[in-house]
Design an enzyme around this catalytic site. Structure first.
Site, PDB file in Angstrom:
ATOM      1  N   ASP A   1    -109.735  22.246  -8.259  1.00 30.48           N
ATOM      2  CA  ASP A   1    -109.032  23.284  -7.503  1.00 30.48           C
ATOM      3  C   ASP A   1    -109.576  23.431  -6.083  1.00 30.48           C
ATOM      4  OD1 ASP A   1    -106.859  24.697  -8.292  1.00 30.48           O
ATOM      5  OD2 ASP A   1    -107.960  26.235  -9.379  1.00 30.48           O
TER       6      ASP A   1
ATOM      7  N   LYS B   1     -99.032  23.234 -16.070  1.00 28.09           N
ATOM      8  CA  LYS B   1    -100.135  22.282 -15.847  1.00 28.09           C
ATOM      9  C   LYS B   1    -100.340  21.419 -17.089  1.00 28.09           C
ATOM     10  CE  LYS B   1    -102.129  25.387 -12.522  1.00 28.09           C
ATOM     11  NZ  LYS B   1    -102.933  26.566 -12.246  1.00 28.09           N
TER      12      LYS B   1
ATOM     13  N   GLN C   1    -108.110  29.374 -14.271  1.00 25.90           N
ATOM     14  CA  GLN C   1    -106.938  30.043 -13.709  1.00 25.90           C
ATOM     15  C   GLN C   1    -107.307  31.413 -13.161  1.00 25.90           C
ATOM     16  OE1 GLN C   1    -103.879  28.708 -13.334  1.00 25.90           O
ATOM     17  NE2 GLN C   1    -103.101  30.569 -12.415  1.00 25.90           N
TER      18      GLN C   1
END
Ligand code: GUN
Length: 293
Positions: free
Chosen positions: A118, A51, A95
Site C-alpha cells: 500500500d 481485492k 484496510q
C-alpha cells in the site's frame, strides 16, 4: 468531451500483469497478498471483496484475514508479523480505516517495508518524497497511469488537487512534482482552509477532486477543456436502487462533462485502477524478491 474508461484501462493493465504472473510462476514463484480487514465497515468490506476477487482472477496466492471489530492492537500486530514472516506473501494490506481503539500508524509501521504493497509505511512515504524506488500508494499511482494511458501530457501542466489526504491528495502532489515523464507538473494542493477555491480550480489543466464531498466541484469551477479526475466515492441514499444507495463522486458529473475535454466517471473511473495498482505492487514485490533486491 470524452469519458476516461477506467475499467478498460484497468483490464489492459491486468492483462499485462497476467503475463508477468505467468512468467514468475514458470520460475516457481506465485505472488502472494495478505489482506487484513478489522470490523465490518460496509465500504471496507466491499473494497476488500474486490481485492480478493482480483487476486483470484490473476491467480495470485492470497491470505485474507477478516477479524472482529473488538480485536486488540496487539493481536493485529501479531497478524501482521505472521504475514511479514510468511515467504508466500509478497504484499500486505491493512484496510483503513481501523477501529478507533487501534493506532493506525502503529499498525502500518508493523508492516515489513519490503512487503508494503500500500506504500503507507513511513519508509515508503519517505522514499517517495526523496524520489527513490518504492511502493507507490495505489490510488495516486492509478490516477497517474490513467492519465498517461489516456494520452494526457502531465509535464508542464498545472494540476490542481482538492483534498490533502495521505491516501490520495498529498501523495499525488508528491508524485506529480517528481522529475519524471509522469511528473514535472506544477501542483496546487487545496484543502478545507483554502480561500476562494474556485479561483484556483479554474486555472487547472488537470483538476483532481479527492475530498469525499458529493458534487463539490461544479461547472463554474472548471476551465473549458480541462481534464477532470474524480476520486470521490460517496454513498447517496436512493430507495430506487436494490442496495438502497447509489455512488456519486466529488464532481457534478452531468454539468462538468460539458466543459471538460476528458473526465472520469464514478463508478468506473479511478476505482478499478486502485485495485489493479495493488496487484501491480504485489507482483512487483514478488519480482524484486526473485531478483534478490
Ligand atoms: N481505505 C480506502 N482506500 C484504501 C487504500 O488504498 N488502502 C487501504 N489500506 N485502505 C484503504
Amino acid at each position: 468531451m470524452a469519458i476516461i474508461d477506467g475499467k478498460r484501462i484497468a483490464t489492459e493493465l491486468r492483462d499485462e500483469l497476467a503475463r508477468e504472473v505467468a512468467r514468475l510462476k514458470e520460475r516457481g514463484i506465485t505472488p502472494g497478498l495478505g489482506v487484513i480487514l478489522v470490523g465490518e465497515n460496509p465500504a471496507s468490506v466491499s473494497y476488500v471483496t474486490g481485492k480478493e476477487q482480483a487476486c483470484r482472477d490473476l491467480g495470485l496466492y492470497s491470505d485474507n484475514r477478516h477479524l472482529p471489530e473488538s480485536l486488540s492492537e496487539e493481536r493485529l500486530v501479531e497478524h501482521i508479523r505472521e504475514l511479514n514472516a510468511d515467504p508466500r506473501i509478497h504484499g500486505i494490506l491493512v484496510q483503513l480505516p481501523l477501529p478507533g481503539h487501534i493506532d493506525a500508524q502503529r499498525a502500518l509501521m508493523a508492516i515489513a517495508p519490503s512487503k508494503d504493497a500500500d506504500g503507507f509505511h513511513p519508509e515508503s512515504v519517505g522514499r517517495l518524497l526523496l524520489g527513490r524506488p518504492t511502493f507507490v500508494p495505489c490510488t495516486p499511482n492509478g490516477i497517474v497511469k490513467l492519465l498517461a494511458r489516456s494520452g494526457v501530457r502531465i509535464p508542464g501542466s498545472h494540476v490542481v488537487i482538492v483534498g490533502r489526504s495521505i491516501l490520495v491528495g498529498r501523495t499525488l502532489a508528491n508524485l506529480l512534482v517528481q522529475k519524471s515523464d509522469e511528473g514535472n507538473a506544477t501542483v496546487t494542493l487545496c484543502h478545507s482552509h483554502t480561500r476562494d477555491l474556485a479561483s484556483l480550480t479554474v486555472q487547472a489543466d488537470i483538476l483532481v477532486a479527492a475530498t469525499g464531498s458529493p458534487s463539490l466541484v461544479t461547472a463554474e469551477m472548471v476551465k473549458q477543456g480541462a481534464v477532470v479526475v474524480d476520486v470521490g466515492v460517496n454513498r447517496i441514499e436512493d430507495p430506487s436502487k436494490k442496495r438502497g444507495f447509489r455512488l456519486v463522486g466529488d464532481v457534478d458529473f452531468d454539468r462538468v462533462k460539458e466543459k471538460a475535454s476528458l473526465i472520469t466517471p464514478v463508478p468506473g473511473g479511478v476505482g478499478p485502477m486502485t485495485i489493479t495498482m495493488l496487484m501491480y505492487n504485489t507482483v512487483q514485490s514478488a519480482r524484486r524478491m526473485e531478483e534478490g533486491r
